[in-house]
Write a protein that holds these residues in place. Structure first.
Motif, PDB file in Angstrom:
ATOM      1  N   UNK A  14       1.294   9.304   3.028  1.00  0.00           N
ATOM      2  CA  UNK A  14       2.293   8.283   3.372  1.00  0.00           C
ATOM      3  C   UNK A  14       1.663   6.955   3.803  1.00  0.00           C
ATOM      4  N   UNK A  15       0.509   7.027   4.474  1.00  0.00           N
ATOM      5  CA  UNK A  15      -0.188   5.790   4.843  1.00  0.00           C
ATOM      6  C   UNK A  15      -0.595   5.015   3.598  1.00  0.00           C
ATOM      7  N   UNK A  16      -1.092   5.735   2.601  1.00  0.00           N
ATOM      8  CA  UNK A  16      -1.485   5.103   1.340  1.00  0.00           C
ATOM      9  C   UNK A  16      -0.263   4.513   0.645  1.00  0.00           C
ATOM     10  N   UNK A  17       0.840   5.256   0.649  1.00  0.00           N
ATOM     11  CA  UNK A  17       2.060   4.759  -0.019  1.00  0.00           C
ATOM     12  C   UNK A  17       2.583   3.486   0.649  1.00  0.00           C
ATOM     13  N   UNK A  18       2.548   3.460   1.976  1.00  0.00           N
ATOM     14  CA  UNK A  18       2.967   2.242   2.689  1.00  0.00           C
ATOM     15  C   UNK A  18       2.032   1.090   2.346  1.00  0.00           C
ATOM     16  N   UNK A  19       0.729   1.386   2.288  1.00  0.00           N
ATOM     17  CA  UNK A  19      -0.255   0.359   1.937  1.00  0.00           C
ATOM     18  C   UNK A  19       0.031  -0.214   0.548  1.00  0.00           C
ATOM     19  N   UNK A  20       0.418   0.651  -0.378  1.00  0.00           N
ATOM     20  CA  UNK A  20       0.696   0.204  -1.744  1.00  0.00           C
ATOM     21  C   UNK A  20       1.988  -0.602  -1.819  1.00  0.00           C
ATOM     22  N   UNK A  21       2.969  -0.261  -0.994  1.00  0.00           N
ATOM     23  CA  UNK A  21       4.190  -1.070  -0.937  1.00  0.00           C
ATOM     24  C   UNK A  21       3.851  -2.475  -0.445  1.00  0.00           C
ATOM     25  N   UNK A  22       3.038  -2.550   0.619  1.00  0.00           N
ATOM     26  CA  UNK A  22       2.620  -3.849   1.160  1.00  0.00           C
ATOM     27  C   UNK A  22       1.843  -4.630   0.103  1.00  0.00           C
ATOM     28  N   UNK A  23       0.936  -3.936  -0.577  1.00  0.00           N
ATOM     29  CA  UNK A  23       0.115  -4.567  -1.613  1.00  0.00           C
ATOM     30  C   UNK A  23       0.989  -5.101  -2.745  1.00  0.00           C
TER      31      UNK A  23
END
Length: 299
Positions: free
Chosen positions: A280-289
């Motif tokens: 989920x941390x990676x998914x949030x990071x990708x949304x931000x990106x």
């Protein structure tokens, strides 16, 4: 209006079809590679190289672009650059094939999720590109996710990091290769062809090879590695030219998401506490990106 006359800041239906097809093929490739789990990774990679050559040759001949390849073969500088990209992609393939066969498909999904963030980081370090606050936040979240997995496992997620480093390095060097993507891919597999033939010849001479000494299904699967390797790469190369950067940025999450779902629901790989925090941390990071990417493309 023809797709080829569209500006770079517009999406083409044809480009979307090419790129989405590529990512879908990459997303489901673990199922294909899992069927070859009993074959050593180096032998699978060798066959990927060998059988990619006729596929790539056929495509370039059909497009009438072989003359550009002939010119590249006469350039020592181009050959040296292509040798570097060929080395990186062969290592990437080897790690990927081994990981799928050894039950680490979830780690490969993580590596390909992290890759776009690593590419942005490379751009900042090697090309002096400025990072915005959203990009920095996304990279920080990805690093934190890797730390979570490292602490839980007691070691770095080797597969994910190795795939990220090799693919990121490949993409970076590929950008500086003054050759079309299809021609560049054919040049890379031609450079790797001799070592690949040596590997296959060696295992077959020992009676350990799975092409001449394997079952009919093994022979068909190894022969088919050329198609499953070359086809998505060439589809992507042509689709990227006809899509906006933000669209490509969004589509690149299709493949690791399919790999993730396959790993958990088809292969039954363990999804523990650390993964439940890190992904989920990676998914949030990708949304931000992605938000940062869309904003940049609008500007």
């Amino acid at each position: 209006m023809s797709d080829l006359t569209l500006s770079r800041n517009e999406d083409s239906p044809r480009g979307m079809a090419f790129a989405l097809s590529a990512y879908l093929l990459w997303g489901f490739m673990p199922i294909y590679m899992k069927a070859l789990a009993h074959v050593p990774a180096y032998e699978v990679v060798a066959h990927r190289v060998i059988w990619s050559v006729p596929v790539a040759l056929f495509v370039l001949a059909a497009l009438g672009r072989l003359s550009e390849l002939q010119a590249a073969l006469r350039s020592p500088k181009l050959l040296l650059m292509a040798a570097a990209t060929a080395a990186l992609i062969s290592v990437n393939w080897g790690i990927y094939v081994w990981a799928i066969g050894a039950g680490h498909a979830l780690d490969t999904a993580l590596g390909y999720y992290i890759n776009p963030l690593f590419s942005v980081f490379l751009g900042a370090v090697l090309l002096g590109e400025r990072l915005g606050r959203l990009q920095l936040a996304a990279i920080a979240l990805a690093v934190a996710a890797v730390v979570v997995l490292t602490v839980e496992a007691g070691r770095l997620p080797f597969v994910a990091i190795s795939l990220t480093l090799t693919w990121g390095g490949y993409a970076y060097l590929k950008k500086s290769l003054p050759l079309g993507p299809n021609q560049g891919f054919l040049l890379e597999v031609l450079i790797l062809l001799a070592p690949a033939l040596v590997v296959v010849g060696w295992v077959e001479s020992r009676g350990e090879g799975h092409f001449l000494h394997g079952s009919l299904s093994d022979q068909a699967l190894l022969f088919g590695t050329g198609l499953v390797t070359a086809t998505p790469l060439m589809l992507y190369a042509n689709g990227a030219k006809l899509l906006k950067l933000s669209t490509i940025g969004f589509l690149q999450y299709v493949a690791p998401t399919l790999i993730f779902l396959t790993a958990v629901f088809v292969f039954g790989e363990a999804f523990g506490r650390a993964e439940a925090i890190a992904f989920p941390m990676i998914w949030v990071a990708l949304v931000i990106f992605t938000v940062a990417l869309v904003r940049a493309s609008r500007r």
